[in-house]
Design a protein around this motif. Structure first.
Motif, PDB file in Angstrom:
ATOM      1  N   LEU A 172      43.810 -66.720  35.090  1.00 52.72           N
ATOM      2  CA  LEU A 172      43.231 -67.811  35.861  1.00 52.72           C
ATOM      3  C   LEU A 172      41.932 -67.325  36.481  1.00 52.72           C
ATOM      4  CD1 LEU A 172      46.449 -68.939  37.775  1.00 52.72           C
ATOM      5  CD2 LEU A 172      45.192 -70.343  36.126  1.00 52.72           C
ATOM      6  N   GLU A 193      51.327 -56.994  31.408  1.00 53.16           N
ATOM      7  CA  GLU A 193      50.995 -56.460  32.737  1.00 53.16           C
ATOM      8  C   GLU A 193      51.292 -57.469  33.848  1.00 53.16           C
ATOM      9  OE1 GLU A 193      46.900 -55.246  33.249  1.00 53.16           O
ATOM     10  OE2 GLU A 193      47.137 -55.245  35.424  1.00 53.16           O
ATOM     11  N   ILE A 194      52.069 -57.023  34.823  1.00 48.51           N
ATOM     12  CA  ILE A 194      52.345 -57.869  35.994  1.00 48.51           C
ATOM     13  C   ILE A 194      51.790 -57.204  37.246  1.00 48.51           C
ATOM     14  CG2 ILE A 194      54.684 -56.942  36.443  1.00 48.51           C
ATOM     15  CD1 ILE A 194      55.550 -59.886  36.956  1.00 48.51           C
ATOM     16  N   ILE A 195      51.711 -55.864  37.215  1.00 47.90           N
ATOM     17  CA  ILE A 195      51.186 -55.095  38.349  1.00 47.90           C
ATOM     18  C   ILE A 195      50.193 -54.073  37.819  1.00 47.90           C
ATOM     19  CG2 ILE A 195      51.798 -53.210  39.968  1.00 47.90           C
ATOM     20  CD1 ILE A 195      54.341 -54.680  40.637  1.00 47.90           C
ATOM     21  N   GLY A 196      49.083 -53.903  38.567  1.00 48.81           N
ATOM     22  CA  GLY A 196      48.137 -52.823  38.267  1.00 48.81           C
ATOM     23  C   GLY A 196      47.862 -52.069  39.550  1.00 48.81           C
ATOM     24  N   GLU A 205      36.275 -64.289  34.600  1.00 45.96           N
ATOM     25  CA  GLU A 205      36.475 -63.760  33.251  1.00 45.96           C
ATOM     26  C   GLU A 205      36.726 -64.930  32.324  1.00 45.96           C
ATOM     27  OE1 GLU A 205      39.708 -60.988  33.106  1.00 45.96           O
ATOM     28  OE2 GLU A 205      40.813 -62.042  34.644  1.00 45.96           O
ATOM     29  N   ARG A 211      44.583 -43.385  44.837  1.00 45.56           N
ATOM     30  CA  ARG A 211      43.132 -43.541  45.008  1.00 45.56           C
ATOM     31  C   ARG A 211      42.429 -42.182  45.031  1.00 45.56           C
ATOM     32  NH1 ARG A 211      44.501 -48.558  43.707  1.00 45.56           N
ATOM     33  NH2 ARG A 211      45.359 -49.777  45.429  1.00 45.56           N
ATOM     34  N   GLY A 253      49.994 -59.759  40.530  1.00 46.96           N
ATOM     35  CA  GLY A 253      49.474 -61.120  40.340  1.00 46.96           C
ATOM     36  C   GLY A 253      50.591 -62.102  40.627  1.00 46.96           C
ATOM     37  N   SER A 264      39.452 -58.814  44.615  1.00 43.04           N
ATOM     38  CA  SER A 264      40.623 -58.056  45.076  1.00 43.04           C
ATOM     39  C   SER A 264      40.415 -57.695  46.534  1.00 43.04           C
ATOM     40  CB  SER A 264      40.759 -56.777  44.244  1.00 43.04           C
ATOM     41  OG  SER A 264      41.446 -55.769  44.963  1.00 43.04           O
ATOM     42  N   ARG A 275      38.150 -64.516  39.672  1.00 42.67           N
ATOM     43  CA  ARG A 275      37.542 -63.723  38.596  1.00 42.67           C
ATOM     44  C   ARG A 275      36.893 -64.627  37.563  1.00 42.67           C
ATOM     45  NH1 ARG A 275      41.485 -58.418  37.971  1.00 42.67           N
ATOM     46  NH2 ARG A 275      41.529 -58.066  40.215  1.00 42.67           N
ATOM     47  N   GLU A 299      36.484 -54.231  41.824  1.00 41.82           N
ATOM     48  CA  GLU A 299      36.942 -53.669  40.554  1.00 41.82           C
ATOM     49  C   GLU A 299      35.778 -53.091  39.741  1.00 41.82           C
ATOM     50  OE1 GLU A 299      40.270 -53.339  39.435  1.00 41.82           O
ATOM     51  OE2 GLU A 299      40.427 -53.731  41.566  1.00 41.82           O
ATOM     52  N   GLU A 317      48.709 -57.146  47.561  1.00 42.51           N
ATOM     53  CA  GLU A 317      48.236 -55.783  47.408  1.00 42.51           C
ATOM     54  C   GLU A 317      48.686 -54.889  48.574  1.00 42.51           C
ATOM     55  OE1 GLU A 317      44.161 -55.519  45.285  1.00 42.51           O
ATOM     56  OE2 GLU A 317      44.025 -57.303  46.529  1.00 42.51           O
ATOM     57  N   GLY A 370      48.391 -53.989  42.913  1.00 44.20           N
ATOM     58  CA  GLY A 370      48.239 -55.445  43.029  1.00 44.20           C
ATOM     59  C   GLY A 370      49.211 -56.142  42.100  1.00 44.20           C
ATOM     60  N   TYR A 384      37.799 -46.352  41.471  1.00 45.18           N
ATOM     61  CA  TYR A 384      38.464 -45.803  42.667  1.00 45.18           C
ATOM     62  C   TYR A 384      39.733 -45.003  42.357  1.00 45.18           C
ATOM     63  CZ  TYR A 384      40.937 -50.160  41.716  1.00 45.18           C
ATOM     64  OH  TYR A 384      41.620 -51.166  41.088  1.00 45.18           O
ATOM     65  N   GLN A 424      41.678 -55.078  47.833  1.00 47.45           N
ATOM     66  CA  GLN A 424      42.060 -53.662  47.940  1.00 47.45           C
ATOM     67  C   GLN A 424      41.162 -52.806  48.834  1.00 47.45           C
ATOM     68  OE1 GLN A 424      42.266 -51.531  44.189  1.00 47.45           O
ATOM     69  NE2 GLN A 424      41.681 -49.660  45.257  1.00 47.45           N
TER      70      GLN A 424
HETATM   71  O1  4AD Z   1      45.005 -54.832  37.525  1.00 46.82           O
HETATM   72  P1  4AD Z   1      44.169 -55.563  38.532  1.00 46.82           P
HETATM   73  O2  4AD Z   1      42.808 -55.957  38.136  1.00 46.82           O
HETATM   74  O3  4AD Z   1      44.152 -54.619  39.805  1.00 46.82           O
HETATM   75  C1  4AD Z   1      43.470 -54.840  40.949  1.00 46.82           C
HETATM   76  O4  4AD Z   1      42.840 -55.823  41.224  1.00 46.82           O
HETATM   77  C2  4AD Z   1      43.658 -53.739  41.959  1.00 46.82           C
HETATM   78  N1  4AD Z   1      42.583 -53.858  42.966  1.00 46.82           N
HETATM   79  C3  4AD Z   1      45.021 -53.844  42.575  1.00 46.82           C
HETATM   80  C4  4AD Z   1      45.291 -52.758  43.573  1.00 46.82           C
HETATM   81  O5  4AD Z   1      45.459 -51.623  43.183  1.00 46.82           O
HETATM   82  N2  4AD Z   1      45.327 -53.098  44.854  1.00 46.82           N
HETATM   83  O6  4AD Z   1      44.929 -56.871  39.011  1.00 46.82           O
HETATM   84  C5  4AD Z   1      46.208 -56.771  39.563  1.00 46.82           C
HETATM   85  C6  4AD Z   1      47.126 -57.821  38.988  1.00 46.82           C
HETATM   86  C7  4AD Z   1      47.328 -57.714  37.494  1.00 46.82           C
HETATM   87  O7  4AD Z   1      48.303 -56.766  37.163  1.00 46.82           O
HETATM   88  C8  4AD Z   1      47.752 -59.119  37.142  1.00 46.82           C
HETATM   89  O8  4AD Z   1      49.121 -59.309  37.458  1.00 46.82           O
HETATM   90  C9  4AD Z   1      46.943 -59.953  38.120  1.00 46.82           C
HETATM   91  O9  4AD Z   1      46.575 -59.117  39.190  1.00 46.82           O
HETATM   92  N3  4AD Z   1      45.737 -60.510  37.507  1.00 46.82           N
HETATM   93  C10 4AD Z   1      45.569 -61.795  37.167  1.00 46.82           C
HETATM   94  N4  4AD Z   1      46.406 -62.847  37.295  1.00 46.82           N
HETATM   95  C11 4AD Z   1      45.951 -64.047  36.872  1.00 46.82           C
HETATM   96  N5  4AD Z   1      44.722 -64.250  36.361  1.00 46.82           N
HETATM   97  C12 4AD Z   1      43.847 -63.218  36.210  1.00 46.82           C
HETATM   98  N6  4AD Z   1      42.631 -63.450  35.735  1.00 46.82           N
HETATM   99  C13 4AD Z   1      44.279 -61.925  36.640  1.00 46.82           C
HETATM  100  N7  4AD Z   1      43.696 -60.717  36.661  1.00 46.82           N
HETATM  101  C14 4AD Z   1      44.586 -59.865  37.194  1.00 46.82           C
END
Ligand code: 4AD
Ligand code: MG
Length: 460
Positions: free
Chosen positions: A238, A383-386, A230, A390, A431, A205, A228, A167, A245, A429, A361, A207
């Motif tokens: 978490l 947000e549930i999906i990101g 964070e 590409r 989560g 990830s 992560r 990321e 993905e 992705g 990306y 990805q």
């Molecule tokens: O939006 P994110 O960061 O996207 C990616 O990681 C891309 N590489 C995905 C891809 O395009 N293949 O994370 C994707 C999803 C988020 O929308 C969220 O649902 C979940 O992962 N997520 C978390 N869930 C729990 N704890 C965290 N710290 C999370 N960070 C992201």
């Protein structure tokens, strides 16, 4: 011998009148002068099996030690129950206690706060709520695989230890075997002495590795743990979580949005069809009306708007948000909630975000300012999906890597995908814990994963 579970027993009325054995834990026990009533639960379902034993069947000793939480093995005859609220019960012929459960057992009371239960995560799965969460989580896992398998996507196991930041956000946990003294040296850290001969981390990830497979197999998906570092202490973050993905060659952002929408609807429907009893529990005790909410989502069409439109909508509302709204900001949870709950009243897919708030990306749009990103937002959660289409043009990708201060050498193999037979491709992705939260109505993400990891929290 493998006994039938309580779930199987309660479903199979054809064993009425026959002798069976049940091994389970005591939920409650009460006795009259001659009879003992024991509610047994073995975790296979929410329902208990009621055992009725004449006092002569149970030894005097066991009568005292067979308390809430104790385990036992009961052989008896399955009969139709005269009592209300249950169909079958077991008339005990013999009962053997397997394990005691002394009076300091923390789950004596009927109700406990989720905060308290987090402190005893090794026991909380024995409660109705956490048992139901575990069973729904299992069903969602099956739903995820069957959705992609039916569409002939290939499942890929991408690495957990990695040398690249997928990321580019610098939120990685480092993996090292270097002794701690090494880190104190003012000369910097000599990674050539480390296990991998270079700096390595836990993946954020799958990805980038999934993309290598998508550009060989066409359509793939990963479902694995991600990490992560964070520091956000929220109810939806978490440090260790699971992510699904998918990645598709020959697919643009529109195909990507269609897949995400179909995918969410499929898994929601799967749970409603296969976890009725647990969903009724969530509907009654955790989030009233959740079953109807999920049904409405399955039958709806997700709203699709651009980031620019979302910003206009938020500005047009007279709400004074904690984080003021202007073009270029990252949407905060309050904004996502307002869009899904107040304006569009359902899931919303937002596309074309400013390039500066999204990963390197993502494909650049013609305006040079926005990228072909897509986030799926849902009520209650945001947000549930990101995901995104590409960047498949070599030079533009290289520029973006440099622009974001990343080292192109770390991404040489990722760049190769754009050099050899590049194709339009896209993915996203989901989560997994956010999905479990969304389906069950549980408000804290720490309550939908067996053992939550977050900043300063790694017990069990
Ligand atoms: O939006 P994110 O960061 O996207 C990616 O990681 C891309 N590489 C995905 C891809 O395009 N293949 O994370 C994707 C999803 C988020 O929308 C969220 O649902 C979940 O992962 N997520 C978390 N869930 C729990 N704890 C965290 N710290 C999370 N960070 C992201
Ligand atoms: Mg995201």
């Amino acid at each position: 011998m493998v006994d039938n579970t309580i779930k199987q027993i309660l479903q199979k009325t054809d064993s009425i009148g026959s002798e069976i054995r049940v091994q389970a834990w005591v939920r409650t026990k009460r006795d009259t002068k001659e009879l003992v009533f024991i509610a047994l639960n073995d975790g296979s379902c929410m329902n208990n099996l009621q055992v009725i034993a004449e006092k002569s069947v149970i030894s005097e000793n066991v009568l005292h030690t067979l308390t809430t939480g104790a385990s036992c093995s009961v052989t008896g005859i399955l009969v139709e129950s005269p009592a209300k609220g249950q169909t079958l019960e077991l008339q005990a012929l013999s009962l053997e206690q397997l394990g005691d459960c002394p009076s300091d057992y923390p789950l004596q009371k009927k109700r406990h706060s989720f905060e308290f239960l987090r402190e005893i995560a090794h026991l909380r799965t024995r409660t109705n709520t956490f048992g139901a969460v575990a069973r729904v989580r299992n069903a969602l896992t099956i739903a995820v695989h069957s959705f992609f398998q039916e569409l002939e996507f290939f499942n890929v196991h991408t690495p957990i230890i990695t040398a690249s930041d997928a990321e580019g956000a610098g939120e990685m946990f480092q993996v090292t075997t270097l002794p701690f003294e090494t880190f104190d040296s003012s000369a910097g850290i000599d990674y050539s002495r480390d296990f991998f001969g270079k700096k390595a981390s836990l993946t954020v990830s799958g990805q980038l590795s999934a993309e290598t497979y998508a550009t060989a197999l066409g359509r793939v998906y990963t479902f694995g743990p991600t990490f992560r570092a964070e520091n956000s202490n929220t109810s939806r973050h978490l440090a260790e979580f699971w992510m699904i993905e998918p990645e598709m060659s020959f697919c643009d952002i529109n195909g990507n949005m269609d897949l995400a929408e179909d995918f969410l609807k499929y898994v929601l429907k799967y749970v409603l069809d296969n976890c009725e009893e647990d969903m009724v529990f969530f509907n009654t005790f955790i989030h009233k009306g959740i079953i109807d909410d999920l049904r409405a989502v399955i039958n709806s069409s997700f709203t699709r708007i651009s980031y620019t439109k979302a910003i206009e909508d938020l500005k047009a509302s007279s709400v004074s948000f904690e984080y003021p709204v202007s073009w270029g900001i990252d949407l905060a949870s309050e904004h996502e909630k307002y869009l899904t709950e107040e304006i569009y009243k359902g899931p919303v897919i937002i596309t074309d975000y400013p390039k500066d708030i999204k990963a390197f990306y993502m494909k650049m749009n013609g305006d040079g300012k926005t990228v072909r990103a897509m986030d799926v937002l849902v009520p209650r959660l945001g947000e549930i999906i990101g995901g995104s289409e590409r960047e498949n043009r070599y030079d533009l990708l290289l520029d973006r890597i440099k622009e974001q201060g990343l080292n192109p050498e770390d991404y040489w193999w990722y760049l190769d995908l754009r050099k050899y037979g590049t194709v339009p491709h896209a993915g996203f992705g989901l989560g997994f814990e956010r999905l479990v939260q969304y389906v069950t109505g549980m408000t804290n993400i720490r309550d939908v994963i067996p053992y939550a990891r977050s900043a300063r929290n790694c017990d069990f």
